[in-house]
Design a protein around this motif. Structure first.
Motif, mmCIF file in Angstrom:
data_model
loop_
_atom_site.group_PDB
_atom_site.id
_atom_site.type_symbol
_atom_site.label_atom_id
_atom_site.label_comp_id
_atom_site.label_asym_id
_atom_site.label_seq_id
_atom_site.Cartn_x
_atom_site.Cartn_y
_atom_site.Cartn_z
ATOM 1 N N GLU A 178 0.841 -1.190 0.000
ATOM 2 C CA GLU A 178 0.000 0.000 0.000
ATOM 3 C C GLU A 178 0.882 1.247 0.000
ATOM 4 O O GLU A 178 2.001 1.227 0.473
ATOM 5 C CB GLU A 178 -0.900 0.001 1.245
ATOM 6 C CG GLU A 178 -1.901 -1.123 1.279
ATOM 7 C CD GLU A 178 -2.940 -1.024 0.191
ATOM 8 O OE1 GLU A 178 -3.376 0.094 -0.138
ATOM 9 O OE2 GLU A 178 -3.302 -2.071 -0.360
ATOM 10 N N PHE A 179 0.355 2.325 -0.550
ATOM 11 C CA PHE A 179 1.064 3.590 -0.501
ATOM 12 C C PHE A 179 1.033 4.125 0.919
ATOM 13 O O PHE A 179 0.003 4.099 1.582
ATOM 14 C CB PHE A 179 0.419 4.618 -1.431
ATOM 15 C CG PHE A 179 0.727 4.386 -2.872
ATOM 16 C CD1 PHE A 179 2.002 4.595 -3.361
ATOM 17 C CD2 PHE A 179 -0.258 3.967 -3.747
ATOM 18 C CE1 PHE A 179 2.293 4.389 -4.690
ATOM 19 C CE2 PHE A 179 0.025 3.760 -5.071
ATOM 20 C CZ PHE A 179 1.302 3.976 -5.547
ATOM 21 N N SER A 180 2.167 4.644 1.356
ATOM 22 C CA SER A 180 2.216 5.226 2.689
ATOM 23 C C SER A 180 1.565 6.610 2.661
ATOM 24 O O SER A 180 1.325 7.185 1.596
ATOM 25 C CB SER A 180 3.669 5.342 3.155
ATOM 26 O OG SER A 180 4.345 6.320 2.399
ATOM 27 N N ARG A 181 1.315 7.136 3.833
ATOM 28 C CA ARG A 181 0.698 8.453 3.939
ATOM 29 C C ARG A 181 1.600 9.509 3.309
ATOM 30 O O ARG A 181 1.125 10.411 2.615
ATOM 31 C CB ARG A 181 0.430 8.788 5.401
ATOM 32 C CG ARG A 181 -0.203 10.149 5.591
ATOM 33 C CD ARG A 181 -0.609 10.363 7.045
ATOM 34 N NE ARG A 181 -1.345 11.605 7.172
ATOM 35 C CZ ARG A 181 -0.800 12.756 7.585
ATOM 36 N NH1 ARG A 181 0.473 12.806 7.915
ATOM 37 N NH2 ARG A 181 -1.536 13.843 7.671
ATOM 38 N N ILE A 182 2.898 9.383 3.511
ATOM 39 C CA ILE A 182 3.854 10.342 2.950
ATOM 40 C C ILE A 182 3.791 10.323 1.423
ATOM 41 O O ILE A 182 3.818 11.377 0.779
ATOM 42 C CB ILE A 182 5.288 10.019 3.440
ATOM 43 C CG1 ILE A 182 5.392 10.149 4.955
ATOM 44 C CG2 ILE A 182 6.318 10.902 2.749
ATOM 45 C CD1 ILE A 182 5.168 11.536 5.498
ATOM 46 N N ASP A 183 3.683 9.139 0.820
ATOM 47 C CA ASP A 183 3.583 9.035 -0.638
ATOM 48 C C ASP A 183 2.307 9.678 -1.159
ATOM 49 O O ASP A 183 2.313 10.356 -2.189
ATOM 50 C CB ASP A 183 3.640 7.575 -1.082
ATOM 51 C CG ASP A 183 4.996 6.936 -0.846
ATOM 52 O OD1 ASP A 183 5.994 7.679 -0.743
ATOM 53 O OD2 ASP A 183 5.047 5.697 -0.752
ATOM 54 N N VAL B 137 8.672 13.979 0.054
ATOM 55 C CA VAL B 137 8.392 14.580 1.354
ATOM 56 C C VAL B 137 9.203 13.829 2.405
ATOM 57 O O VAL B 137 9.243 12.593 2.402
ATOM 58 C CB VAL B 137 6.881 14.525 1.675
ATOM 59 C CG1 VAL B 137 6.591 15.121 3.037
ATOM 60 C CG2 VAL B 137 6.091 15.244 0.601
ATOM 61 N N SER B 138 9.833 14.586 3.317
ATOM 62 C CA SER B 138 10.604 13.944 4.382
ATOM 63 C C SER B 138 9.658 13.233 5.338
ATOM 64 O O SER B 138 8.470 13.550 5.419
ATOM 65 C CB SER B 138 11.454 14.973 5.120
ATOM 66 O OG SER B 138 10.628 15.910 5.768
ATOM 67 N N ARG B 139 10.190 12.282 6.079
ATOM 68 C CA ARG B 139 9.347 11.479 6.982
ATOM 69 C C ARG B 139 8.661 12.311 8.051
ATOM 70 O O ARG B 139 7.547 12.006 8.455
ATOM 71 C CB ARG B 139 10.183 10.401 7.659
ATOM 72 C CG ARG B 139 10.560 9.286 6.733
ATOM 73 C CD ARG B 139 11.346 8.235 7.487
ATOM 74 N NE ARG B 139 11.582 7.125 6.617
ATOM 75 C CZ ARG B 139 11.071 5.926 6.839
ATOM 76 N NH1 ARG B 139 10.358 5.692 7.898
ATOM 77 N NH2 ARG B 139 11.317 4.956 5.997
ATOM 78 N N ASP B 140 9.340 13.367 8.506
ATOM 79 C CA ASP B 140 8.748 14.192 9.556
ATOM 80 C C ASP B 140 7.865 15.307 9.000
ATOM 81 O O ASP B 140 7.397 16.150 9.747
ATOM 82 C CB ASP B 140 9.835 14.783 10.452
ATOM 83 C CG ASP B 140 10.748 15.743 9.710
ATOM 84 O OD1 ASP B 140 10.638 15.842 8.466
ATOM 85 O OD2 ASP B 140 11.585 16.387 10.379
ATOM 86 N N MET B 141 7.642 15.314 7.680
ATOM 87 C CA MET B 141 6.818 16.304 6.991
ATOM 88 C C MET B 141 7.384 17.717 7.121
ATOM 89 O O MET B 141 6.671 18.701 6.982
ATOM 90 C CB MET B 141 5.373 16.281 7.520
ATOM 91 C CG MET B 141 4.609 15.026 7.234
ATOM 92 S SD MET B 141 3.787 15.096 5.666
ATOM 93 C CE MET B 141 2.713 16.475 5.909
ATOM 94 N N GLY B 142 8.679 17.829 7.382
ATOM 95 C CA GLY B 142 9.289 19.138 7.525
ATOM 96 C C GLY B 142 9.604 19.785 6.190
ATOM 97 O O GLY B 142 9.501 21.001 6.043
ATOM 98 N N TYR B 143 9.998 18.974 5.215
ATOM 99 C CA TYR B 143 10.403 19.500 3.918
ATOM 100 C C TYR B 143 9.809 18.673 2.793
ATOM 101 O O TYR B 143 9.612 17.468 2.924
ATOM 102 C CB TYR B 143 11.940 19.478 3.779
ATOM 103 C CG TYR B 143 12.616 20.444 4.703
ATOM 104 C CD1 TYR B 143 12.751 21.782 4.367
ATOM 105 C CD2 TYR B 143 13.112 20.021 5.931
ATOM 106 C CE1 TYR B 143 13.354 22.677 5.218
ATOM 107 C CE2 TYR B 143 13.718 20.909 6.800
ATOM 108 C CZ TYR B 143 13.838 22.239 6.430
ATOM 109 O OH TYR B 143 14.430 23.129 7.284
#
Length: 136
Positions: free
Chosen positions: A4-9, A42-48
């Motif tokens: 499954e696609f991750s939330r970040i993807d 997108v970085s894992r921490d959603m920072g960038y």
């Protein structure tokens, strides 16, 4: 079983779609060329969010080309505005900071394709020798 696609993807895909529309509709700077957003990471921490763009031209461009530098400067200057618009459109609690990069992959792929054609002895699809404009 398919992964499954991750939330970040999913967020990266949505950012890519929204930015394409925002750049086309909201950024009215004449220095900005025809931009294509090739990828968003997108970085894992959603920072960038690293946004990879290319310019639609007939010539091969490098990162040092003046057109590329101008377009990247416009995009980087409008990053705050675009980030705010993304926040409203996507309804995210935390919108990543946008970092724009020139994507060299299309130029490299055209170069490799031409090398393969040359090695295989293929002719170009469009024959320029029969061009009526070249006879003038």
């Amino acid at each position: 079983m398919p992964k499954e696609f991750s939330r970040i993807d999913r967020i990266a895909d949505q950012i890519q779609r929204e930015l394409a529309q925002l750049i086309q509709r909201e950024i009215k700077d004449p220095r900005l060329g025809m931009i294509t957003i090739n990828a968003v990471k997108v970085s894992r921490d959603m920072g960038y969010a690293d946004i990879y763009v290319s310019l639609l031209t007939t010539e091969d461009l490098t990162e040092e080309s003046p057109e590329v530098q101008e377009s990247l400067a416009v995009l980087r200057k409008s990053a705050g505005f675009l980030r705010g618009q993304l926040g409203r459109a996507m309804k995210l609690r935390m919108v990543p900071h946008l970092r724009f990069h020139f994507d060299r992959l299309p130029g490299k792929s055209r170069r490799i394709d031409s090398l393969i054609d040359e090695a295989m002895g293929r002719k170009p699809v469009v024959d320029r020798s029969d061009d009526p404009e070249s006879e003038d």
